[in-house]
Design an enzyme around this catalytic site. Sequence first.
Site, short mmCIF file in Angstrom:
data_model
loop_
_atom_site.label_atom_id
_atom_site.label_comp_id
_atom_site.label_asym_id
_atom_site.label_seq_id
_atom_site.Cartn_x
_atom_site.Cartn_y
_atom_site.Cartn_z
N HIS A 200 -10.02 1.40 -8.48
CA HIS A 200 -9.74 0.52 -7.34
C HIS A 200 -10.39 -0.86 -7.51
O HIS A 200 -9.91 -1.84 -6.98
CB HIS A 200 -10.14 1.20 -6.03
CG HIS A 200 -9.15 2.26 -5.66
ND1 HIS A 200 -9.33 3.58 -6.02
CD2 HIS A 200 -7.97 2.17 -5.05
CE1 HIS A 200 -8.28 4.26 -5.61
NE2 HIS A 200 -7.44 3.44 -5.01
N ARG A 307 -3.43 -0.57 2.09
CA ARG A 307 -4.54 0.37 1.87
C ARG A 307 -5.55 0.19 3.01
O ARG A 307 -6.55 -0.51 2.87
CB ARG A 307 -5.22 0.10 0.53
CG ARG A 307 -4.38 0.44 -0.69
CD ARG A 307 -5.17 0.26 -1.98
NE ARG A 307 -4.56 0.92 -3.10
CZ ARG A 307 -3.74 0.32 -3.99
NH1 ARG A 307 -3.45 -0.94 -3.85
NH2 ARG A 307 -3.24 1.01 -4.99
N ARG A 344 -0.93 2.87 5.25
CA ARG A 344 -1.40 4.16 4.73
C ARG A 344 -2.69 4.54 5.45
O ARG A 344 -3.59 3.71 5.59
CB ARG A 344 -1.66 4.07 3.23
CG ARG A 344 -2.17 5.41 2.72
CD ARG A 344 -2.39 5.41 1.27
NE ARG A 344 -3.55 4.62 0.88
CZ ARG A 344 -3.88 4.43 -0.39
NH1 ARG A 344 -3.15 4.94 -1.35
NH2 ARG A 344 -4.93 3.72 -0.71
N GLU A 444 1.53 12.05 -4.95
CA GLU A 444 0.56 11.62 -5.97
C GLU A 444 -0.25 12.79 -6.53
O GLU A 444 -1.19 12.59 -7.28
CB GLU A 444 -0.34 10.51 -5.43
CG GLU A 444 -0.94 10.75 -4.08
CD GLU A 444 -1.69 9.53 -3.54
OE1 GLU A 444 -1.89 8.55 -4.26
OE2 GLU A 444 -2.09 9.59 -2.37
N ASN A 467 -0.75 6.01 -9.76
CA ASN A 467 -2.14 5.93 -10.24
C ASN A 467 -2.79 7.31 -10.19
O ASN A 467 -3.44 7.76 -11.13
CB ASN A 467 -2.96 4.97 -9.39
CG ASN A 467 -2.32 3.61 -9.30
OD1 ASN A 467 -1.55 3.23 -10.18
ND2 ASN A 467 -2.63 2.87 -8.26
N ASP A 468 -2.60 7.95 -9.05
CA ASP A 468 -3.17 9.28 -8.91
C ASP A 468 -2.31 10.35 -9.58
O ASP A 468 -2.83 11.32 -10.12
CB ASP A 468 -3.37 9.63 -7.43
CG ASP A 468 -4.64 8.97 -6.90
OD1 ASP A 468 -5.65 9.04 -7.60
OD2 ASP A 468 -4.59 8.38 -5.81
N ARG A 478 -9.35 8.33 -13.31
CA ARG A 478 -8.81 6.99 -13.53
C ARG A 478 -9.87 5.90 -13.56
O ARG A 478 -9.61 4.79 -14.01
CB ARG A 478 -7.76 6.67 -12.45
CG ARG A 478 -8.32 6.64 -11.06
CD ARG A 478 -7.22 6.70 -10.01
NE ARG A 478 -6.94 5.40 -9.45
CZ ARG A 478 -6.28 5.21 -8.31
NH1 ARG A 478 -5.81 6.25 -7.63
NH2 ARG A 478 -6.06 4.02 -7.86
N CYS A 515 4.66 3.06 -5.56
CA CYS A 515 3.70 2.02 -5.11
C CYS A 515 2.44 2.01 -5.98
O CYS A 515 1.51 1.28 -5.69
CB CYS A 515 3.35 2.20 -3.64
SG CYS A 515 2.47 3.72 -3.29
C1 PEP Z 1 -1.65 5.54 -6.27
O1 PEP Z 1 -2.39 6.52 -6.37
O2 PEP Z 1 -0.79 5.24 -7.12
C2 PEP Z 1 -1.76 4.65 -5.10
C3 PEP Z 1 -0.88 3.70 -4.90
O3 PEP Z 1 -2.82 4.78 -4.27
P1 PEP Z 1 -4.32 4.36 -4.68
O4 PEP Z 1 -4.24 3.52 -5.91
O5 PEP Z 1 -4.87 3.60 -3.55
O6 PEP Z 1 -4.98 5.67 -4.90
MG MG Z 2 -3.50 7.19 -4.67
#
Ligand code: PEP
Ligand code: MG
Length: 584
Positions: A200, A307, A344, A444, A467-468, A478, A515
């Site tokens: 993040h 977020r 979210r 995710e 991402n997750d 990550r 996303c």
């Molecule tokens: C993701 O996990 O791809 C996502 C968009 O949420 P975050 O990056 O905030 O976990």
């Molecule tokens: Mg996520």
Amino acid sequence: MTFSLHGIPVSKGIAIGRAVLISRAALEVSHHLVDVGQEEFEADRLLAAFKHVRQELETLRHALPKDAPQEMAAFLDVHGMILADPTLAEKPLKLIRTQRLNAAWALTTELNDLLEQFAEIEDPYLKERAHDIRQVAERVLKALHTQQKEGLAQSDFLAPSDIGVDSIIVAHDIAPHDMLRFKEYAFKGFVTDLGGRTSHTAIVARSMEIPAVVGARHSSEIIRHGDWLVLDGDRGVVVVSPSERLLEEYRSLQREELAESQKLQQIKYSATKTKDGVPIALFANIELPEDAKQVVDSGAVGVGLFRSEFLFMNRNEALPGEEQQYLEYRRVIELMHGLPVNIRTIDVGADKALGSGSDLSQTGTSPLGLRAIRWSLTEPEIFLTQLRAILRASAHGQARIMIPMLAHAKEINETLRLLEKAKTQLQQRGQLFNPNIQIGAMIEIPAAALVLPLFIRHFDFLSIGTNDLIQYTLAIDRADHAVAHLYDPYHPAVLNLLSNIIGQAKKADIPIAVCGEMAGDPDLTKLLLGMGLTDFSMHFSQLLLVKREILRADVSEIKKHIAAVLAAVEPEEQVSALAALAAT
Ligand code: PEP
Ligand code: MG
């Protein structure tokens, strides 16, 4: 002497500036000199903070239930012993009295010295004690901060004062909430020893549109305060003390990049569709309400991911209440002038902790722990407050609710039950909201992807958090630079999972977006288009780069190559399948 360090490029561009080294402790406390004559007052503050923590630990020790694990008592004993050792307070007191350092500065100076000494110890047990010392010192800092809140002293928690427009920040690690605090400062870029591409911290750096390199191991030990640096956020390189010739090369690269981004502006107002006429919707991801101003300007057709947890982080007071949240959500919705906004619900945990002043600051530190909706469902009052605030904001525009990290049917049921409860509460109060507000789920966790029909049945829209999804599919933290090389969006398992989710959603005619960071990577645009994706949500700084790819793409041609890409499991096979796709 010129030399370079290598890390992971996370935010593009080239920065040239001077290194400002930020220690972890410096991120948390301010440095100032106390007024002449106030030394004893400051020393007393430190002693009072020590006393407070001693009492706190004793209370905790006595309140331990008989069946509490033995380690718990041992842990409190160790902390008690560290606190009782006069040396921990001795040096800071001397620094306050002789050099007039404020209490938090004096304490963190001593802490840093101690940690350095511990780093040299071989014995693993003793080495571990460094962690305890840090925790004890952090408790004392927190106690100092509480005194400040009660009006007993000036702030101990300020951002570093020596950050200037020419600075490149160098740190061991920067937490996302600290990055957020840095948003108020003008500086050129940053480099950290730790971190991964989709941590993040990296995401916030991209949103600040400053070049950044993470995972550049030992950079904070090697680079000295004031060194000239070139930070190459495209290639993940940090050049220390660059020669005049090298500087000129990088300056010329900077000029080229500027010209390129100006050229890109030309496509800003054209319709977003592929060469063969497939319309594509580009949404933006934001962290803070004020980001919405740039979203409209960027040409995005809405906010695909707000977020909201960033409103809850980096706070030294209590979490924002319903009224405050309502005003913030309403601000975003109004700034978006009727375009949709996916708010979210709080996704804390893993690398995002709540602010230090909150009793709930220690939310799960493991990515497999109490994160996102799991956390919200264990804090139903906080969750209900957030739902009511979003619902109330929905009376002013197109607010939609999006739930992170769902995996279980019972989590879905409980979430929907609480949403109904929030609606009933507002009805009883006679407050306005959109009763038909749309609710969406983030996909995710691989488990959610594997039971997609369940999600299709219960939700109005879906959004894939790649991402997750990558993190959990490949079992790669990550945020951990040590395994960052294995974090691979091209892994055949990831690609097949993605294609499968998009295909099923399209067939069921439920809106589906991506996303995660994959949506904002122009190298992946064709691939996602080929899988049938039409809704992309990304940071607005990526929007035109992705749009350029879309304008050049012919989906009917790309689709002919998708089966080969998905079937390729050997690296060479995949390289040639992707090359064929790229050549369309
Ligand atoms: C993701 O996990 O791809 C996502 C968009 O949420 P975050 O990056 O905030 O976990
Ligand atoms: Mg996520």
